[in-house]
Design an enzyme around this catalytic site. Structure first.
Site, PDB file in Angstrom:
ATOM      1  CB  SER A 202      -0.987  -0.403   1.224  1.00  0.00           C
ATOM      2  OG  SER A 202      -1.336   0.850   1.222  1.00  0.00           O
ATOM      3  N   GLY A 203       0.561   1.812  -0.787  1.00  0.00           N
ATOM      4  CA  GLY A 203       1.714   2.875  -0.960  1.00  0.00           C
ATOM      5  C   GLY A 203       3.425   3.398  -1.731  1.00  0.00           C
TER       6      GLY A 203
ATOM      7  CB  THR B   5      -3.271   4.229  -7.422  1.00  0.00           C
ATOM      8  OG1 THR B   5      -4.064   2.644  -7.005  1.00  0.00           O
ATOM      9  CG2 THR B   5      -4.492   4.334  -8.392  1.00  0.00           C
TER      10      THR B   5
ATOM     11  CG  ASN C 123      -1.712   5.735  -0.479  1.00  0.00           C
ATOM     12  OD1 ASN C 123      -1.095   6.960  -1.063  1.00  0.00           O
ATOM     13  ND2 ASN C 123      -1.977   5.086  -1.348  1.00  0.00           N
TER      14      ASN C 123
ATOM     15  CB  SER D 233      -4.620   3.341   0.804  1.00  0.00           C
ATOM     16  OG  SER D 233      -4.991   2.190   0.775  1.00  0.00           O
ATOM     17  CB  SER D 234      -6.818   1.596  -4.178  1.00  0.00           C
ATOM     18  OG  SER D 234      -5.986   2.567  -4.912  1.00  0.00           O
TER      19      SER D 234
ATOM     20  N   GLY E  45      -2.309  -4.109  -2.092  1.00  0.00           N
ATOM     21  CA  GLY E  45      -1.190  -5.076  -1.768  1.00  0.00           C
ATOM     22  C   GLY E  45      -0.962  -5.863  -0.892  1.00  0.00           C
TER      23      GLY E  45
ATOM     24  CD  GLU F 163      -4.038  -3.989   3.580  1.00  0.00           C
ATOM     25  OE1 GLU F 163      -4.970  -4.839   4.678  1.00  0.00           O
ATOM     26  OE2 GLU F 163      -4.679  -2.795   2.959  1.00  0.00           O
TER      27      GLU F 163
END
Ligand code: ATP
Ligand code: MG
Length: 947
Positions: free
Chosen positions: A134-135, A139, A190, A193-194, A417, A419
């Site tokens: 994440s981050g 995206t 993030n 974050s999506s 991603g 986690e």
């Protein structure tokens, strides 16, 4: 290539350990060479340490992309780098003859996929899997790639269609801000974050132009609507309407400035993602008009007010929970904004209806405070999830092309991603399960498949051990017993189950599994899964409930009664749904659990991916503080390990990453038969010989194999031919492509030369023809001219002859006149006497001689002057003694005499014919009767006294 790797190690073994270390230190010591290495497979030796140093060196030098064999490693710059994504750079990569030779970039991957689609080599469809923590920049990368395709795969240039194209490309790009506003949120890791997975299929027509797109989403984290972790935020859209609404809208949506909402934590913090206008604009482009937008935002405001509906404990099970302080107002506002009756809403939140017994009697049971909260949260999640799905369908209907208008696609997968938090639940289990699946896809595709293929193809290959995550997947999703199956079973059996019981069941059913662990020190019931990226501890509390994701049927019924146009669309009164949501009797458990739905959608995604040529982009986060120019080695190292990058580098470098089927190889490289291997040993260049090789291209071998062998013969590059495919390294492919370009260039030259020759010949032929025509015309004209001259000459000749005859006639008349005159005059002349007979005979002889005299007199050579006169006189027997009485003129002196003839009849008469021209000269006298020339001579002779 493997030999090279092995060769390296054996070669290095020959060196002493000391010198090797020195060599390595020298090699690894300098930052400059490391940062220039575009491919991590070229780092030598390939270890985590060297790879890390290389990445760090490049990151420090602001070089954010690096190849790692078949994967592109993308480091997050955490700062704007506009020149890295400019349209000019896109064009540069698009126009490059070999984009792989340019610096590593996501545009290289984009261009490669685009060219693969163009080449129509199977599998034609392409997919790009963007993965990472994440981050890490997934995206961002996907967005840039979409922009790249919008530029390079733009539709034709005709004005009208260009407008349409712009619209479709712009619409596809506009789907990003809308989906990010509704599906992204600020998390600890993030700011953007999506909270959902996304697979976007960019649809291309036969001319490889983008005609549309389709979006598929996975597992929206809908719990975030009602529950946000400390220091995290709700979805961006709530902050956007809260901060960006106009005064009039604030009134309409009951969002006064400074109002506080429990589901809107940290509203004071403003992010760049909070731009409401961008979302509105994009929605408008996607065909969501202002009234519909207003309706959406109004419903969202209703959810915010619903979050402020707080319940207190009633203290009496028979009584519904009372509302706290201002909650009544919030319920009223929420009901108003959602188009629901206030009392009905409140009742549904606080009272549960149970149908039981044979007559399906309805029992009403007040809920506890916790149950009320759960029902409230469930209502919000239900509305938001349906709204999100509806938005996705609206976006799809706006950007999706008709099925017959596209033939191929490029898929972009941007999934959450891996986690791992201190406490992980069902969401993390699903996310990590998806990452395991994708990792397996990667492993299967590039590592295992690669090695297995070598074996199948009969290539000698020494296997490199690699990490296969199949055991971990077996633990999560395997059959008959796995974590998923056990959780699902708990849901199906609908039996009361505590967190500790679930832990025990999992441990006992899966005991001894190599990928299952246990944290004996944890106070919470939990289990540990040893993922490919590391161990993750999952708490069993609430797992079954989350998996059930139960929606009380009263809630759905309530929403179906809404007067709000949007909610009417989101919750249509569907009898099928009704019967589903009102399960009768014992079978009250939902058929589909969260895990089973997620598993089904994941399998569908992987099926799509299996039908494509995959490309991988691994996004790496250099630090967790989102700071530019900071490279935390430990964090990067764990990510490198998590994505199996080092393993990939090892195998990619050692193997033949490129394999082409015999047919495709022959089709593409058949023209390389025109090449012959370099004669110079050690030189690996390809030399075109202009088709004069030992294997002339004109001889067509009958079979594919024959052709293949012929091509392989002509190549000096190390190619490995398997049973059905040809294997090669990147460098070999480069060599082949270079050779192909050479041959094509040569062919182009041949064609040019042939064309020029043909043109010259045609021109020469035309010139010759023109000359021929000119000559014919000229000769015709000349002939005509000559004919005219000839005719004119004939006329002149005829006239001349006529004139001459007339002159001869006149001359003879003249002579005859003189003779007659003389003969008539002679008897009368006193001095003349008739000639005696003998003399008359002599005269005849003389007459016969006179032409000789004339001839002598007229001769151009010989006698002259007086001598000539004498000769004439002698011939004509003229008296020499009286020269004065007689003048002799010859033809030499009197030009113009053409002939002299004597007349018969015994008389001495001469006819002298003269040129009329000269006649005029010699006879200047006015009288035509005057006698001149020989006539004069003859006249003199006939004169009495002369003879
Ligand atoms: N190439 C880049 N150039 C500049 N900034 C970038 C780049 N890539 C990522 N970033 C920054 O990093 C942030 C996080 O990136 P992004 O949202 O793409 O991460 P992600 O991998 O999608 O994370 P998540 O899994 O949480 O959705 C971005 O908001 C942006 O600020
Ligand atoms: Mg993202």
């Amino acid at each position: 290539m493997l030999q090279q790797v092995n060769g390296h190690s054996s070669g290095s073994a020959a060196h002493s350990g000391e010198s090797l270390r020195e060599d390595l230190q020298e090699f690894l010591g300098g930052e400059a060479p490391l940062q220039q290495l575009d491919d991590l497979t070229k780092v030598n030796p390939v270890t985590l340490e060297t790879v890390l140093r290389c990445l760090q060196a490049r990151y420090t030098a602001d070089t954010f992309y690096t190849n790692a064999g078949c994967t592109l490693v993308a480091m997050n710059p955490f700062k704007p780098v506009p020149q890295l994504y400019s349209p000019e750079l896109m064009q540069e990569y698009h126009a490059a003859s070999q984009p792989q030779t340019l610096k590593p970039h996501i545009f290289t991957v984009g261009e490669q996929t685009y060219r693969n689609v163009k080449s129509l080599m199977e599998p034609v469809n392409q997919s790009i899997v963007v993965s990472g923590e994440s981050g890490a920049g997934k995206t961002w990368t996907s967005r840039c790639l979409m922009k790249f395709y919008a530029v390079v795969a733009a539709s034709p240039t005709s004005w009208e269609s260009h407008k349409v194209a712009e619209r479709i490309e712009q619409r596809i790009l506009n789907s990003n801000p809308v989906m990010e506003a509704f599906g992204n949120a600020c998390t600890l890791r993030n700011n953007n974050s999506s909270r959902f997975g996304k697979f976007i299929q960019l649809q291309l027509n036969g001319a490889q132009q983008m005609t549309g797109a389709a979006v598929q989403t996975y597992l929206l984290e809908k719990t975030r609507v009602a529950c946000q972790a400390p220091s995290e935020r709700n979805f961006h859209i709530f902050y956007q309407i809260y901060k960006g609404a106009h005064a009039e809208e604030r009134v309409r949506w009951c969002l006064p400035e400074g109002a506080t909402f429990s589901w809107l934590p940290r509203p004071e913090r403003t992010l760049e993602e909070d731009c409401f206008e961008v979302t509105r604009e994009a929605m408008l482009h996607l065909g969501i008009d202002a009234p519909t937008q207003n309706n959406i935002f109004q419903a969202l405001a209703g959810l915010l007010h619903l979050g402020n509906t707080q319940f207190a404990d009633s203290g009496n099970e028979a009584q519904p929970c009372p509302l706290v302080d201002d909650a009544q107002c919030s319920v009223g506002t929420s009901a108003l904004l959602l188009g629901l009756p206030e009392d009905h809403l409140l009742e549904t939140l606080r009272i549960r209806t149970i149908r039981a017994g044979r007559g399906r009697q309805v029992f009403r049971k007040p809920c506890s405070q916790a149950e009320c909260d759960t029902r409230r949260d469930c209502l919000a999640k239900l509305v938001y999830a349906r709204l999100f799905d509806w938005l996705v369908s609206v976006i799809n209907s706006s950007i999706c092309a008709a099925p017959d208008s596209w033939t191929t696609f490029i898929g972009l997968l941007d999934v959450y991603g891996f986690e791992s938090f201190p406490n992980n639940s069902l969401e993390q289990l699903c996310i990590n399960y998806a990452n395991e699946k994708l990792q397996q896809h990667f492993v299967a595709h590039y590592l295992r498949a690669q090695q297995e293929e070598y074996a199948v193809e009969g290539l000698e290959w020494s296997f490199v051990s690699y990490q296969d995550n199949q055991p971990c997947l077996d633990l999560i999703e395997g059959s008959p017993v796995s974590i998923c199956s056990l959780i699902n079973e708990e849901c199906r059996l609908n039996r009361p189950s505590s967190a500790a019981q679930l832990q025990t069941r999992i441990e006992s059913a899966l005991t001894g599994h190599p990928r299952l662990g246990r944290d004996r020190l944890s106070p919470e019931p939990s289990f540990i899964v040893l993922h490919y990226a590391g161990p993750v501890r999952y708490c069993t509390r609430g797992l079954v409930e989350k998996n059930k994701d139960p929606v009380p049927p009263e809630l759905t019924r309530l929403l179906q009664q809404s007067q709000d146009p949007l909610l009417k669309v989101l919750f249509p009164a569907d009898p099928e749904e009704k019967s589903q949501e009102e399960p009768s009797g014992q079978n009250r458990t939902p058929v589909l659990t969260v895990v089973s739905k997620f598993k089904a959608s994941l399998e569908q995604l992987l099926q799509v991916l299996h039908g494509t040529t995959p490309h991988y982009i691994r996004c790496i986060k250099p630090n967790s503080q989102a700071q530019a120019q900071i490279f935390h080695r430990e964090e990067v190292l764990s990510q490198l390990e998590a994505c199996g990058l080092v393993e990939t580098i090892h195998i990619s470098a050692a193997g033949f990453p490129i394999r082409v089927s015999h047919r495709n190889f022959v089709e593409r490289y058949e023209l390389l038969r025109r090449l012959r291997p370099a004669t110079t040993p050690g030189h690996h260049g390809l030399y075109p010989d202009g088709g004069r090789s030992e294997h002339p291209p004109c001889t067509e071998p009958a079979t594919l194999q024959g052709l293949l062998q012929e091509i392989l013969h002509a190549l000096p590059a190390p190619l490995h031919c398997g049973r059905t495919k040809v294997f090669m390294t990147d460098s070999t492919l480069e060599l082949l492509e270079r050779g192909r370009a050479q041959v094509l260039e040569q062919c182009a030259r041949h064609i040019q030369r042939g064309w020029r020759r043909h043109r010259c010949r045609t021109q020469a032929r035309r010139r010759r023809a023109a000359v021929l025509i000119q000559a014919a015309v000229r000769s015709w004209l000349t002939r005509k001219h000559v004919q005219r001259l000839h005719a004119a000459a004939t006329v002149i000749k005829r006239a001349w002859r006529e004139w001459r005859i007339r002159m001869a006639f006149l001359a003879s008349e003249e002579l005859d006149g003189v003779e007659e005159k003389h003969s008539s005059q002679a008897p009368c002349s006193p001095s003349s006497s008739p000639l005696p007979l003998a003399q008359t005979g002599l005269q005849g002889a003389i007459t016969r001689l006179w032409p000789l005299g004339l001839a002598l007199a007229n001769a151009a050579v010989g006698v002259h002057g007086f001598q000539r006169k004498l000769v004439v006189f002698a011939c004509l027997q003229l008296p020499v003694g009286s020269p004065r009485s007689c003048a002799i003129q010859t033809a030499q002196e009197q030009a113009g005499v053409l002939s002299i003839r004597a007349l018969p009849q015994g008389s001495i008469r001469f006819h002298c014919r003269k040129s009329p021209l000269r006649y005029a000269d010699t006879c200047p006298g006015p009288s035509p009767d005057s006698v001149t020339g020989f006539n004069q001579i003859l006249l003199e002779r006939h004169r009495p006294g002369h003879v």
